[in-house]
Scaffold this active site. Structure first.
Site, PDB file in Angstrom:
ATOM      1  N   GLY A 124       0.912  -1.353  -0.123  1.00 12.29           N
ATOM      2  CA  GLY A 124      -0.180   0.412  -0.133  1.00 12.29           C
ATOM      3  C   GLY A 124       1.198   0.991  -0.649  1.00 12.29           C
ATOM      4  CB  THR A 155      -2.395   3.313   3.620  1.00  9.07           C
ATOM      5  OG1 THR A 155      -0.924   2.260   4.063  1.00  9.07           O
ATOM      6  CG2 THR A 155      -2.477   3.955   2.517  1.00  9.07           C
ATOM      7  N   GLY A 156      -1.150   2.708   7.047  1.00  8.96           N
ATOM      8  CA  GLY A 156      -1.467   1.677   8.488  1.00  8.96           C
ATOM      9  C   GLY A 156      -0.698   0.444   8.191  1.00  8.96           C
ATOM     10  CG  HIS A 180      -4.506  32.857 -12.283  1.00  9.71           C
ATOM     11  ND1 HIS A 180      -3.008  32.411 -13.404  1.00  9.71           N
ATOM     12  CD2 HIS A 180      -4.177  31.726 -11.979  1.00  9.71           C
ATOM     13  CE1 HIS A 180      -2.687  31.437 -13.463  1.00  9.71           C
ATOM     14  NE2 HIS A 180      -3.539  31.099 -12.867  1.00  9.71           N
ATOM     15  CD  GLU A 181      -5.810  31.452  -8.133  1.00  9.54           C
ATOM     16  OE1 GLU A 181      -5.946  30.677  -8.298  1.00  9.54           O
ATOM     17  OE2 GLU A 181      -4.053  31.491  -8.062  1.00  9.54           O
ATOM     18  N   PRO A 219       2.188   5.032   1.187  1.00  8.64           N
ATOM     19  CG  PRO A 219       4.323   6.315   0.511  1.00  8.64           C
ATOM     20  CD  PRO A 219       3.305   5.574   0.022  1.00  8.64           C
TER      21      PRO A 219
END
Length: 666
Positions: A248, A252-253, A469-470, A250
Site C-alpha cells: 500500500g 496507510t497503516g 487568475h484565481e 505510505p
C-alpha cells in the site's frame, strides 16, 4: 667538633662520584658501545608497544629530573659574599658562625662585627671551607659550624611526577587493550541479527485501534486465530500461510497492522527493517538472515515482521553487471529460509512495502508470501473511522462535524488524517483557544494540501493579476457542467511561491473508483487553463505571466494520457504507451517506443488540439461573462477569501445555474 671535621674532610677527599657532566658523557659512550652490537631482529607488535611505552616512561622521568633537580649553584637573594671572600675572612678571624645548608648549596655566615647575616653560594665539593674552619678553631675556637639541611620538595615532586606518568601510561595501555577487545567482539558479532525481540509483544496496539482498513483486518484475523488456536486449522488439514505481504501507499497503516497482529496474538515478536540486513561486506546480510530464523525457530510459534522489504528483496540481475552481490546473497538466503529444504513451522513472516513492482518474483510465489494484502487509501467510511480514533484525545468544538471533515479529505491516508487533527490542535493552542473549531480545521487542511499561510499582499497590480487568475479558475469551476464544485478561492499567498488558489471539492465516488469520463477530463483541462485565459482576456497577450507554468505542465500530461493511454482522441482506442514505473537502469537501456515516428507526430497533433480547444473554450466563456468576472475580482480583492457557497450565490445572481451546481457535495 674536631672528630666531625676530620670525618667530613676524609669523606670529601675519598673516591669522588662522577659529576652530572661526566655521567652524561659516560652515558653517551655506553650508548655508542651498545650501538655497535649486532642488529636486533624484528619484534612483535606487543614488544614494540612495550618498548615504545618504556621509551616514553624514560623520557618522562629524565625530563622531570632535569626540571626538578637543584642547580649546582643556587641563586640567592639578599646580602651575599663570594666563596673566596669567605675563605679570606675565616683566615683573618672575622667569622663568628657558619651554617651550611647542603640541600640548597649555600652557607649562612655571621661576622664578629655587626648583626647582618651573609649568604655564600657553595660548590658541589668544598673541602677547603672545612679545612680553613678546622685550622682556625685549632688555634682558637672562635667559629661555630652548623650543618642545617632544609626541606627539599624536589624529591617529593619528582616522585609524584613519576607516579603520574606511570599511571597515564598504564591507563593508555588499558584503553588500547580494551579497544582491541571491543573490535574483536564486534568482528565476532558482525553477522548477528539486529532484530528487536519481545517475548510478549506489548505493542499497545490492538485491532480496535486500527480503523479504515477493514478488509485487511479480516484477512489478518485468520493469522491471529491460527497463532492462538492452531488446532482449528490443522484438524481439517489446512495450513496457515507462511508469509503475508502488506502492500500500500505510505501512511496507510501497514506497520500499525503488524503491531496490532502482534498485540492480538500475544506471541513472541521479531521486528527488523530490510535495510538492516544489507552491509558493505558481502555475506553479512545472509548471516543475519540465518541468525534471525534460528532465533525464531527457538521461540516458535512467533511473528517475524520485516519493514520495507524492498530494500533487500529487489529483483535479482536488474542492474548492469549483475547488481549488488551483497543484496542478492541476502535475498537468496531469505528465500531459502522461508521455503527451502527445512520447514519453518510456526513462523509467520509479515512484510510491508510500498513498491511491490520491484520485488523479486521468487519472493512473491505461494509458499513464501502466500497472501498479498492491499492496504489502500481509506474511503469515506474508513476516513470517518480513522478520524474518530484520532479525535479521542482532541477537544473538538460541538459544531465541528467529523463527517464533514471526512467528506472534505478524499485521497488522505491515515497518517495524513492524524497529522490534520494534530495541526488543528497546534493552531488552536497558538491562537489561545480552548477547543478546535471549523477555522482551525480549514486552515490545517490548507496547510497540509497547499502550504503555510503567509502575509497578505498589499494593493498592487500583482495582487489584481493574481485575483483575475484565481477567479478565472473559480468561475469555470462554477459554470462548467461536468466540473466538481468550488470549495473556496483565495489570494492569500502560501509558502512555496503560491500567490493564491481555487480549491475544488472532488467527487468521492469518482476518486475512489478511478472512473473518469471524457467530459470530466475535458472540463478539467479547461479549468486548469482558466487562469491563463483570464490573464490574456483582461491584460492582453503581452502581459501574460509565467504564473500558469505548472497549469500548462498538468494540461500536457493529462492530454497525452488521454491520447496514448485512454484512447480518448481521433486516433481511436489505442494504448500507445504504458505507465512504466521501472527503476532499473538495465531495463531502461533496452526500452523503445511502441509506435512509429508517423504515429508519434499524430499523437503530438492530438495533444496540441485538445489543449488548444480547451483554451479557446475557456477564453470564450470568460469573455462572455467579463462583467461578472470583474465584479467577482473586486469582491475577492476586498475579502481576500470567498467560500464556495458564497461564490455560487454571487454567480447565480447573473447566470442561471442548474440545481446540482448550486449545491456542493461537501
Amino acid at each position: 667538633m674536631k672528630g666531625f671535621l676530620k670525618q667530613w674532610i676524609e669523606g670529601q677527599r675519598g673516591v669522588s662520584q662522577p659529576s652530572s657532566l661526566n655521567r652524561q658523557s659516560m652515558t653517551k659512550q655506553g650508548n655508542r658501545a651498545n650501538s655497535t652490537g649486532p642488529v636486533a631482529k624484528k619484534t612483535s607488535l606487543p614488544a614494540k608497544l612495550a618498548s615504545t611505552l618504556g621509551a616514553m616512561l624514560a623520557s618522562g622521568i629524565l625530563t622531570q629530573g632535569v626540571l626538578l633537580t637543584t642547580p649546582a649553584i643556587a641563586q640567592t637573594e639578599g646580602t651575599s659574599l663570594s666563596y673566596s671572600e669567605l675563605l679570606r675572612k675565616i683566615d683573618a678571624g672575622e667569622v663568628q658562625r657558619v651554617a651550611v645548608d647542603p640541600a640548597q648549596g649555600v652557607a649562612r655566615v655571621k661576622l664578629l662585627q655587626g648583626d647582618q647575616e651573609y649568604t655564600v653560594p657553595l660548590f658541589d665539593r668544598h673541602p677547603e671551607l672545612f679545612e680553613r674552619i678546622s685550622a682556625q678553631n685549632q688555634a682558637a675556637e672562635t667559629i661555630q659550624l652548623d650543618v642545617q639541611p632544609t626541606s627539599d620538595p624536589s624529591a617529593a615532586f619528582g616522585m609524584a611526577a613519576n607516579l603520574l606518568l606511570i599511571l597515564l601510561l598504564i591507563g593508555g595501555l588499558m584503553m588500547i587493550v580494551k579497544r582491541s577487545a571491543q573490535a574483536g567482539n564486534q568482528a565476532m558479532s558482525f553477522g548477528k541479527s539486529k532484530a528487536r525481540f519481545q517475548m510478549e509483544a506489548k505493542t499497545g496496539v490492538m485491532f480496535d485501534d486500527v480503523a479504515g482498513i477493514e478488509e485487511a483486518k479480516e484477512e489478518l484475523q485468520e493469522v491471529v486465530t491460527f497463532l492462538k488456536k492452531p488446532e482449528r486449522f490443522t484438524a481439517i488439514g489446512a495450513k496457515i500461510p507462511k508469509g503475508v505481504l502488506l502492500i500500500g501507499p505510505p501512511g496507510t497503516g501497514k506497520t500499525l497492522l503488524a503491531k496490532a497482529i502482534a498485540g492480538e496474538a500475544g506471541v513472541p515478536f521479531f521486528s527488523i527493517s530490510g535495510s538492516e540486513f544489507v552491509e558493505m561486506f558481502v555475506g553479512v546480510g545472509a548471516s543475519r538472515v540465518r541468525d534471525l530464523f534460528k532465533k525464531a525457530k527457538e521461540n516458535s510459534p512467533c511473528i517475524v515482521f520485516i519493514d520495507e522489504i524492498d530494500a533487500v528483496g529487489r529483483q535479482r540481475g536488474a542492474g548492469i553487471g549483475g547488481g549488488n552481490d551483497e543484496r542478492e546473497q541476502t535475498l537468496n538466503q531469505l528465500l531459502t529460509e522461508m521455503d527451502g529444504f527445512e520447514g519453518n513451522s510456526g513462523i509467520i513472516i509479515i512484510a510491508a512495502t510500498n513498491r511491490p513492482d520491484v520485488l523479486d518474483q521468487a519472493l512473491l510465489r505461494p509458499g513464501r508470501f502466500d497472501r498479498q494484502v492491499t492496504v489502500d487509501l481509506p474511503s469515506y467510511n474508513g476516513r470517518l473511522g480513522i478520524l474518530q480514533v484520532h479525535a479521542r484525545n482532541k477537544k473538538l468544538a460541538p459544531e465541528v462535524s467529523i463527517e464533514a471533515i471526512a467528506r472534505r479529505t478524499p485521497g488522505f491516508s491515515g497518517a495524513d488524517l492524524a497529522n490534520l487533527l494534530n495541526e488543528a490542535a497546534i493552531l488552536t493552542a497558538r491562537r489561545r483557544k480552548e477547543e478546535i473549531g471549523h477555522l482551525e480545521i480549514d486552515d490545517a487542511i490548507d496547510r497540509i494540501t497547499i502550504g503555510m499561510q503567509l502575509t497578505p499582499l498589499l494593493d498592487s497590480k500583482k495582487k489584481r493579476l493574481i485575483a483575475y487568475h484565481e477567479v478565472g479558475h473559480a468561475l469555470l469551476m462554477t459554470l462548467l457542467e461536468n466540473s466538481d464544485p468550488l470549495n473556496k478561492v483565495t489570494i492569500i499567498p502560501r509558502s512555496g511561491g503560491i500567490g493564491g488558489f481555487a480549491q475544488q471539492s472532488f467527487n468521492e465516488e469518482m476518486i475512489d473508483s478511478g472512473l473518469y469520463t471524457r467530459a470530466w477530463l475535458i472540463d478539467r483541462i479547461t479549468i486548469t487553463l482558466g487562469g491563463r485565459a483570464a490573464e490574456q482576456e483582461v491584460f492582453g497577450e503581452t502581459e501574460v505571466t509565467i504564473g500558469a507554468s505548472n497549469d500548462i505542465r498538468v494540461v500536457a500530461d493529462l492530454a497525452r494520457e488521454m491520447v496514448t493511454r485512454y484512447g480518448m482522441s481521433a486516433l481511436g482506442p489505442l494504448a500507445l504507451e504504458t505507465q512504466n514505473a521501472e527503476v532499473f537502469l538495465g531495463r531502461d537501456l533496452g526500452s523503445k517506443a511502441d509506435y512509429s515516428e508517423e504515429v508519434a507526430s499524430k499523437v503530438d497533433r492530438q495533444v496540441r488540439e485538445i489543449a488548444f480547444d480547451c483554451y479557446e473554450k475557456a477564453r470564450v466563456i470568460l469573455r462572455q461573462h467579463r462583467q461578472l468576472l470583474d465584479c467577482l475580482v473586486d469582491m475577492l480583492l476586498e475579502q481576500e477569501t470567498i467560500e464556495g457557497e458564497d461564490f455560487r450565490q454571487l454567480v447565480s445572481q447573473s447566470v442561471d445555474l442548474p440545481e446540482k451546481q448550486l449545491v456542493s457535495n461537501g
